[in-house]
Motif scaffolding. Sequence first.
Motif, mmCIF file in Angstrom:
data_model
loop_
_atom_site.group_PDB
_atom_site.id
_atom_site.type_symbol
_atom_site.label_atom_id
_atom_site.label_comp_id
_atom_site.label_asym_id
_atom_site.label_seq_id
_atom_site.Cartn_x
_atom_site.Cartn_y
_atom_site.Cartn_z
ATOM 1 N N GLY A 150 3.482 -5.400 12.109
ATOM 2 C CA GLY A 150 2.280 -5.774 11.368
ATOM 3 C C GLY A 150 1.423 -4.599 10.927
ATOM 4 O O GLY A 150 0.425 -4.770 10.238
ATOM 5 N N VAL A 151 1.834 -3.371 11.272
ATOM 6 C CA VAL A 151 1.008 -2.207 10.943
ATOM 7 C C VAL A 151 1.089 -1.833 9.453
ATOM 8 O O VAL A 151 0.219 -1.137 8.934
ATOM 9 N N GLY A 152 2.151 -2.294 8.803
ATOM 10 C CA GLY A 152 2.300 -1.999 7.369
ATOM 11 C C GLY A 152 3.499 -1.114 7.038
ATOM 12 O O GLY A 152 3.593 -0.586 5.929
ATOM 13 N N GLY B 190 6.671 -1.907 6.445
ATOM 14 C CA GLY B 190 7.460 -2.453 5.340
ATOM 15 C C GLY B 190 6.763 -2.240 4.010
ATOM 16 O O GLY B 190 7.390 -1.829 3.025
ATOM 17 N N THR B 191 5.465 -2.478 3.994
ATOM 18 C CA THR B 191 4.681 -2.320 2.767
ATOM 19 C C THR B 191 4.736 -0.866 2.287
ATOM 20 O O THR B 191 4.962 -0.591 1.103
ATOM 21 N N LEU C 181 -4.424 1.816 2.265
ATOM 22 C CA LEU C 181 -2.993 1.771 1.938
ATOM 23 C C LEU C 181 -2.572 2.894 0.987
ATOM 24 O O LEU C 181 -1.539 3.530 1.188
HETATM 25 P P1 ADP Z 1 5.332 -4.237 9.321
HETATM 26 O O1 ADP Z 1 6.483 -4.004 8.378
HETATM 27 O O2 ADP Z 1 4.859 -2.988 9.991
HETATM 28 O O3 ADP Z 1 5.577 -5.338 10.322
HETATM 29 P P2 ADP Z 1 3.987 -5.303 6.935
HETATM 30 O O4 ADP Z 1 4.316 -4.260 5.918
HETATM 31 O O5 ADP Z 1 4.700 -6.616 6.861
HETATM 32 O O6 ADP Z 1 4.063 -4.714 8.433
HETATM 33 O O7 ADP Z 1 2.398 -5.560 6.830
HETATM 34 C C1 ADP Z 1 1.730 -6.576 7.573
HETATM 35 C C2 ADP Z 1 0.588 -7.169 6.722
HETATM 36 O O8 ADP Z 1 -0.455 -6.186 6.574
HETATM 37 C C3 ADP Z 1 1.042 -7.546 5.311
HETATM 38 O O9 ADP Z 1 0.423 -8.778 4.980
HETATM 39 C C4 ADP Z 1 0.520 -6.392 4.441
HETATM 40 O O10 ADP Z 1 0.235 -6.821 3.131
HETATM 41 C C5 ADP Z 1 -0.749 -5.967 5.192
HETATM 42 N N1 ADP Z 1 -1.084 -4.533 5.043
HETATM 43 C C6 ADP Z 1 -0.245 -3.462 5.072
HETATM 44 N N2 ADP Z 1 -0.932 -2.291 4.944
HETATM 45 C C7 ADP Z 1 -2.238 -2.616 4.849
HETATM 46 C C8 ADP Z 1 -3.455 -1.836 4.710
HETATM 47 N N3 ADP Z 1 -3.473 -0.502 4.650
HETATM 48 N N4 ADP Z 1 -4.622 -2.522 4.636
HETATM 49 C C9 ADP Z 1 -4.643 -3.887 4.718
HETATM 50 N N5 ADP Z 1 -3.539 -4.687 4.842
HETATM 51 C C10 ADP Z 1 -2.345 -4.057 4.921
#
Ligand code: ADP
Length: 187
Positions: free
Chosen positions: A13-15, A17-18, A168
Motif C-alpha cells: 500500500g505504500v505506492g 506499484g504506482t 508522488l
Molecule cells: P503497493 O504496490 O505498494 O501495494 P499501490 O501502488 O497499489 O501500493 O498504492 C496504494 C494506493 O495508494 C493506491 O490507491 C495509489 O493510488 C495510492 N498512492 C500511491 N502513491 C501515493 C502518494 N504519493 N500519495 C497518495 N496516494 C498514493
Amino acid sequence: MKGVLFVISGPSGVGKGTLVKAVLSKREDIKLSVSCTTRAPREGEVDGREYYFISREEFLSRIRENDFLEYDEHFGNFYGTPRSYVERQLKNNSVVLEIDVIGALNSKKLMPDAVLIMIAPPSLEELKKRLLGRGTETEETVKNRLERVQYELDQQHLYDYVIVNDDLKEAEHRLMQIIDSEIDKRK
Ligand code: ADP
Ligand code: 5GP
C-alpha cells in the motif's frame, strides 16, 4: 551482464506499484519482472501483467525445478521471481523486481550488484489510508499487512536507497534519478 537489477520493496500500500508503473511507462530499456503467485487475482488484475497466477501445485513443482531466483510465502500465499526471465533480460536491459524485504535481501545475496530501493510511507496513518483507499483488502488482510510494516521498515538500513513516497511526483523523480545514476555508474 549489461543491465542493472533494481529491487524495489516496501510495505503493502505504500505506492510501489504506482511508482514503478510511472517510471517504466517512460523507459523501454527497463523491464519489469512479473512474479508468480498462488494468491487469487484482485479485481482488474490480469494474468501475466500484475502476476502469473498459478496453483500451489505448480508453484511447488517449479520450486523443485529451481525455476525461481527467489521465492517466499506471505499472507498464506507463495510469491516468486522467475529466474530465466530475469537472467535473459539482464543480458541487454535493466530489470526491476517489485518484491518483499526478505526476497530483496535474498536476491542481493545471489546478485551482489543488485541495487536495493525501499519505498517508505510518510507515516503509518497515511499508509493505512492508502491501503484502505485502494479498496482491494478486507479488514482482516489490512490487519495482516499492517502487522508486517514495522518489520519491513526496520530493514531500511540494509537498503542502498530509501525513498519516502509523500508527494508522488517527487518520489517518481527521485526513483528515476537513482535508476539513471546507477545505470550511468556502470557504463
Ligand atoms: P503497493 O504496490 O505498494 O501495494 P499501490 O501502488 O497499489 O501500493 O498504492 C496504494 C494506493 O495508494 C493506491 O490507491 C495509489 O493510488 C495510492 N498512492 C500511491 N502513491 C501515493 C502518494 N504519493 N500519495 C497518495 N496516494 C498514493
Ligand atoms: P500483493 O499480494 O500485495 O501483490 O503482494 C504482497 C507482497 O508480496 C508484497 O510485499 C510484494 O512486494 C511481495 N511480492 C510480490 N512478488 C514477489 C516475489 O516474486 N517474491 C517475493 N519474495 N515477494 C514478492
